[in-house]
Design an enzyme around this catalytic site. Structure first.
Site, PDB file in Angstrom:
ATOM      1  N   ARG A  97      28.082  55.118  28.072  1.00  0.00           N
ATOM      2  CA  ARG A  97      28.847  53.876  27.884  1.00  0.00           C
ATOM      3  C   ARG A  97      27.947  52.705  27.539  1.00  0.00           C
ATOM      4  NH1 ARG A  97      32.355  52.797  32.898  1.00  0.00           N
ATOM      5  NH2 ARG A  97      30.931  54.220  33.888  1.00  0.00           N
ATOM      6  N   ARG A 124      38.844  50.915  27.014  1.00  0.00           N
ATOM      7  CA  ARG A 124      37.639  51.624  27.424  1.00  0.00           C
ATOM      8  C   ARG A 124      37.110  50.959  28.688  1.00  0.00           C
ATOM      9  NH1 ARG A 124      34.321  54.748  24.245  1.00  0.00           N
ATOM     10  NH2 ARG A 124      32.512  53.893  25.312  1.00  0.00           N
ATOM     11  N   ILE A 125      36.582  51.756  29.584  1.00  0.00           N
ATOM     12  CA  ILE A 125      35.919  51.185  30.757  1.00  0.00           C
ATOM     13  C   ILE A 125      34.528  50.754  30.312  1.00  0.00           C
ATOM     14  CG2 ILE A 125      34.992  51.675  33.043  1.00  0.00           C
ATOM     15  CD1 ILE A 125      37.345  53.626  33.418  1.00  0.00           C
ATOM     16  N   HIS A 142      46.027  42.336  33.924  1.00  0.00           N
ATOM     17  CA  HIS A 142      46.581  43.580  34.448  1.00  0.00           C
ATOM     18  C   HIS A 142      48.059  43.359  34.737  1.00  0.00           C
ATOM     19  CE1 HIS A 142      46.570  47.460  36.393  1.00  0.00           C
ATOM     20  NE2 HIS A 142      47.208  46.926  37.423  1.00  0.00           N
ATOM     21  N   VAL A 197      37.560  49.087  38.853  1.00  0.00           N
ATOM     22  CA  VAL A 197      38.717  49.064  37.959  1.00  0.00           C
ATOM     23  C   VAL A 197      39.741  48.106  38.558  1.00  0.00           C
ATOM     24  CG1 VAL A 197      40.579  50.423  36.928  1.00  0.00           C
ATOM     25  CG2 VAL A 197      38.306  51.412  37.140  1.00  0.00           C
ATOM     26  N   GLU A 228      52.584  37.777  30.889  1.00  0.00           N
ATOM     27  CA  GLU A 228      51.198  37.965  30.446  1.00  0.00           C
ATOM     28  C   GLU A 228      50.866  37.038  29.286  1.00  0.00           C
ATOM     29  OE1 GLU A 228      49.611  42.045  30.034  1.00  0.00           O
ATOM     30  OE2 GLU A 228      51.540  42.703  30.840  1.00  0.00           O
TER      31      GLU A 228
END
Length: 191
Positions: free
Chosen positions: A52, A82-83, A100, A135, A165
């Site tokens: 990553r 993607r993290i 979120h 996360v 949002e």
């Protein structure tokens, strides 16, 4: 992303968007950004060989070339699925924000609206937060609440959360741009 860029164009947020980066050529956000006159770049992740951080170094390079540095700039994750690496998070500490579709710390991860609906929550909403190495665990900037109605489905709830949002994310970017956010441990203080 579109809500943030349109708010900037209307003069509601005192920043200049430097670049929109995607890991997919076919991302809807790339076309939207181009239409709004914002520079774009695609750094394909499909088939990328490496860890990553190797991938994220490419993003950091593009951000730096466009003036988005850890000293000045903000990275807004919007539809970037993607993290990101711990190294990227450390480099841009408290300069990366995300949204979120739930009231964190409840229902982190994927399908948050469905999780809230299936759990029987009476209220849900969205959370704008700083990104840390977990996360959906970073310090919360702001939240918007949505009541879960008796006749809701996971889909109708998700739609109402999405409308919140579109207001919350630009509001958080504006607070950041105006230097009105201070982090104290896990808490954010808004002045």
């Amino acid at each position: 992303m579109e809500s943030i860029l349109k708010s900037i164009k209307r003069g509601k947020i005192p920043v200049n968007p430097a670049i929109v980066i995607s890991n997919r050529q076919d991302a809807k956000g790339i076309k939207i950004a181009q239409k709004l006159g914002v520079k774009t770049e695609v750094i394909e992740s499909k088939g990328f060989k490496g860890n990553r951080w190797d991938y994220d170094k490419k993003i950091v390079s593009v951000l730096s070339k466009n003036g988005v540095t850890p000293e000045k700039g903000l990275v807004c994750l919007a539809g970037f699925m993607r993290i990101i690496s711990p190294e990227f998070v450390k480099k841009y500490k408290n300069k990366i924000i995300n949204i979120h579709p739930a009231l964190l710390p409840s229902f982190p991860g994927l399908d948050a609206q469905k999780q809230a609906f299936e759990y029987g929550a009476k209220f849900s909403g969205c959370t704008v937060h700083f990104v840390d190495s977990g996360v959906d665990t970073g310090p919360i900037i702001l939240q918007k609440i949505v009541q879960v109605k008796n006749d809701d489905t996971a889909e109708t709830l998700a739609k109402r959360i999405l409308s919140k949002e579109h207001k919350a994310y630009p509001e958080a970017v504006k607070l950041f741009a105006e230097k009105r956010i201070k982090i104290s441990g896990r808490r954010t203080i808004i002045s």
